[in-house]
Design an enzyme around this catalytic site. Sequence first.
Site, PDB file in Angstrom:
ATOM      1  CG  ASP A 272      23.617   4.375 -11.670  1.00 11.01           C
ATOM      2  OD1 ASP A 272      24.673   3.912 -12.129  1.00 11.01           O
ATOM      3  OD2 ASP A 272      23.536   5.514 -11.158  1.00 11.01           O
TER       4      ASP A 272
ATOM      5  CD  GLU B 119       2.246  -6.497  -9.261  1.00 12.66           C
ATOM      6  OE1 GLU B 119       1.967  -5.727 -10.227  1.00 12.66           O
ATOM      7  OE2 GLU B 119       2.209  -6.141  -8.073  1.00 12.66           O
TER       8      GLU B 119
END
Length: 576
Positions: free
Chosen positions: A237, A286
Site C-alpha cells: 500500500d 530467500e
Amino acid sequence: MTQNLADASRPAAAAPAPAAALGTADANSGEPRGWWRDAVIYQVYPRSFADSNGDGMGDLPGVRSRLPYLRDLGVDAVWLSPFYASPQADAGYDVADYRAVDPMFGTLLDADALIRDAHALGLRIIVDLVPNHSSDQHEWFQRALREGPGSALRDRYHFRPGQGTDGELPPNDWESIFGGPAWTRTTNPDGTPGDWYLHLFAPEQPDFDWDHPAVGDEFRSILRFWLDMGVDGFRVDVAHGLVKAPGLPDLGSHDQLKLLGNDVMPFFDQDGVHEIYRTWRRILDEYPGERIAVAEAWTPTVERTANYVRPDELHQAFNFQYLGTSWDAAELRTVIDTSLAAMRPVHAPATWVLSNHDVTRHATRFANPPGGTQIRERGDRELGLRRARAATLLMLALPGSAYLYQGEELGLPDVTDLPDEVRQDPSFFRASGQDGFRDGCRVPLPWSGEQAPYGFGPTAGGPSWLPQPAEWAGLSVEVQTGDPTSTLELYRSALTLRREHPALGAGTAVTWLDAPADVLVFRRDSAAGSFVCTVNTGAEPVRMTAPGRILLASTEAVAVEGETVLAANSTIWWAV
C-alpha cells in the site's frame, strides 16, 4: 446480451497449473517466467465478501468458505485487503498490530486455515501490507504521545514543531489525500499544546519516518512473519510514499487532484524508496515458491512506475494509467503501447486493472461521460455494463497480469445513492480532497436469495455493514450461474480460455492490425497457435473481415461468409 462460444458448453475451470520454475524462459517472448507474469489475481475486500457469523461484517472464515467459487472462476491468486488488528478508522488501512488479525475478521488460526485451504485448491494468497503509516493506536505512536517531547519513539514518525509565534501553525503546507491539513497538533502530557505529526491520509494514520532504522527492521520482521505463515506475496500500500524529501519542503500551489501521485510531489515517488524494496526483494527470494510483492505506486508516468519493478526490486506494479483511461480506442492503444514499452527494459510484466476498492467500479465509470475515477452519478447502466464486459475481454487479452476486483464478475455497479448516515469512508467526512464516495464500490456482494443480504450473511434479513440495493437480487452469483448471457459466465469462459490458449497472457507485445476509427485490432502469436482481439469502442456497429473463428464475444456476434458485424461497445476473441 449474449455471447457466442465456439463450443456451446463452457469447460470447467481447471485448477491453476504449477508455476514455472524461476529463470526458465517464456516461449513467446524469451523473458524469464514466473507464475505472476500472466496471473489473474482477484481482490477480496474481506469486510464485503462473505460474512460467516451474521454480524454484518465479512470475515476470514467467510472468505475461506467461498474459496471454491474463486477456484472455479478460474483465477490464479487471491489478494486480501487488510484484516489486521485495527480501530478501522480507514477500513483497516490504519494498522495497530501487523502480526494480529482483528477480531471482527477472525483469528490467526483462521488466517492459517485460509492460506492452507487456498493452497490445497491451487490458489495463491497475497496479503496487503501497509508500510507508509500505522494507526494512531499502534504501540509505538501511543508511547510517543505518553512520553512526550524527547521520546525516542517520536523519531519513528514525523513529529515536528509548528510555525508561528507559539507553534500554532503546521510545519509546512502539505495537505492530506483525504482533504485538509496533513498535520495534527498533539497535546503534551502536561496538557500544553505540543508538536505536530504528519499524516498524508487520516489523522488516525500517522506516517512512519523511514529514515529511522527501527522502521525498516520492523517491516523486514513483519515480512518474514507472514512469509513463514505461507503467504505467496504482498500488495504494498502507498508503495510510492515511504520516503519524504529532505527537510519536508513546502508544496506550494498545486492541483489537489495531483496529490494522488500524478505530479512530482515531495512526499511521493522519492528515489530513496527503491533501496527499501531491494532489501525486501532479498527476503522474498530467500523463500521457496516464488513469493512476490506488488507496488501500489501512483507516479507521474508509467516510466516512473517501471522503476519499482526493476529486476532487484518488486515484481509487479499496478497500472493506474490504464485504469484511468477513457473508453476510447486511440487512448487505449496509446496507454497499452506505453505500458508495454515501459516494462520491457526492466523485464517486468505489464499489469492491467479496471476496478478496485478505491475507485468507481468500471461498470459505472463507463456508464458516465469521461471524467476521472470517482463518479457520483448512476449513469446509463445498460451502456456501462456493455462497455465493462467489452473492456474486460480487452484487458484479459493483453500480455501480462490482470487484476479483478470482487463483484466485477457479476457486473456490479457502484451504489451511488447510499445515505450519508451509513457512509464510513473517512474522506467523506473531510472538508475537501477525494470525493469521499469510495463506499459505493465496497457494498457487500450478493450471493443468493431474494432478500438482503443476499447470501452475504447466513440469515435472510440479516445485517450488512453497508446496505445492498434491492436490484442486486437479480445480480447474485446464484442467479447468474448457468446463464450463458450473464456477466459471471462471460468471466468464467474468458478465464478458462485464457488459461488454455497459448497466445494469451504471457509475452510482452501485441501486433496491431489495420482497423477503422474507434476500433482496435491486435494479434498475438505463439508456436501453438495465434489469437486476434477486436474491440469496437464506438457507438455504431462496424462491418469487417472475420479474422478467424470466434472464441468468445462480450455481446452477441455472428460471423458469416468471411465477415462479421462488430457491435458497438463490444469485444470479440478469435482463434486464427
